[in-house]
Design an enzyme around this catalytic site. Structure first.
Site, short mmCIF file in Angstrom:
data_model
loop_
_atom_site.label_atom_id
_atom_site.label_comp_id
_atom_site.label_asym_id
_atom_site.label_seq_id
_atom_site.Cartn_x
_atom_site.Cartn_y
_atom_site.Cartn_z
N GLU A 130 0.83 -1.20 0.00
CA GLU A 130 0.00 0.00 0.00
C GLU A 130 0.87 1.25 0.00
OE1 GLU A 130 0.08 -2.64 2.11
OE2 GLU A 130 -1.56 -2.40 3.52
N CYS A 188 -2.08 -2.71 7.64
CA CYS A 188 -1.61 -2.59 9.02
C CYS A 188 -1.93 -1.17 9.52
CB CYS A 188 -0.10 -2.85 9.08
SG CYS A 188 0.90 -1.55 8.32
N CYS A 228 0.09 1.67 7.50
CA CYS A 228 -0.43 1.89 6.15
C CYS A 228 -1.82 2.51 6.20
CB CYS A 228 -0.44 0.59 5.36
SG CYS A 228 1.22 0.06 4.87
#
Length: 143
Positions: free
Chosen positions: A72, A98, A101
């Protein structure tokens, strides 16, 4: 009818993200991401080391090196270096984002995230939902 058409596109973009993830040199997980805006792919990314670094993502003990960038982040950073903008875009990613991100996704102006596998920690998803980003899960794809 509109939902089925959207699901068809979502599945196709996730399959593309899956293929893109296969370009990663990481052994533990290969993650791919595609950013789509106005029905156009504006960026792509996969997890890996920064430009100019060796392509090995894990250390000698099998742990991921701290400086490996997630798919990402790579896709968002690629847009940042272009004339495009992520505002209003959809991110297709093979593994749910996560925490780190998720902050980038929100700040970049991405309004929707579609993913096919769940990351062990769901706090990134909770953050995105709290931030008003639409989050959708589509079952693991059979390719």
């Amino acid at each position: 009818m509109q939902y089925n058409k959207q699901l068809k596109y979502d599945t196709a973009y996730l399959r593309m993200a899956e293929e893109w993830g296969k370009l990663s040199f990481c052994k533990r997980k290969q993650v791919g991401a595609i950013i789509v805006k106005d029905r156009m792919i504006i960026s792509d990314g996969y997890n890996g080391t920064p430009t100019g670094f060796e392509n090995y993502c894990e250390d000698d003990e099998g742990y991921t090196k701290w400086y490996v960038l997630h798919a990402e982040a790579n896709a968002i950073l690629k847009v940042a270096g272009s004339t495009q903008s992520c505002k209003g875009a959809t991110l297709y990613v093979t593994l749910s984002p996560c925490r780190e991100c998720s902050k980038l996704i929100h700040q970049a102006g991405i309004v929707r995230v579609v993913y096919s596998r769940a990351y062990k920690d769901d706090s990134g998803l909770k953050f995105l939902e709290k931030a008003g980003v639409k989050v959708e899960f589509i079952e693991d794809l059979e390719i």
